[in-house]
Write a protein that holds these residues in place. Structure first.
Motif: not given
Length: 95
Positions: A28-34, A39-41, A44-49, A54-57
């Motif tokens: 889930h950590g790797v998925i969160a990074e991806l 989402l950031s790209e 157009g704004i920084p998004v950090k999950i 990931v599990a909740m989504m």
């Protein structure tokens, strides 16, 4: 299936999945990074999950499927419980 049988089934499923895919905290950590990068790209704004996000989504995706014609699919409900267990494991490591 009663609630104890249901939880036993969830236990079997999460054990099997961990054997197939590895530790949920890492996966889930790797998925969160991806997803954060994506989402950031796209936004157009920084998004950090994080992994718990990931599990909740994933739970939200399963709820959406349940709402859209999968009301009789026990697998959907089992998956929701499995993702909740993954989120629980990830969150408990933070404490």
């Amino acid at each position: 299936m009663n609630k104890i049988e249901f939880l036993d089934e969830v236990k079997d499923i999460v054990t099997e999945r961990e054997g197939q895919y590895g530790n949920p905290d890492r996966i889930h950590g790797v998925i969160a990074e991806l997803w954060s990068l994506y989402l950031s790209e796209t936004a157009g704004i920084p998004v950090k999950i994080n992994g718990a996000d990931v599990a909740m989504m994933q739970i939200q995706a399963k709820v959406g499927r349940f709402m859209c014609r999968q009301r009789d699919h026990i697998d959907t409900v089992l998956d929701i419980a499995g993702y909740a267990a993954c989120a629980g494991e990830i969150v408990s490591k933070r404490q």
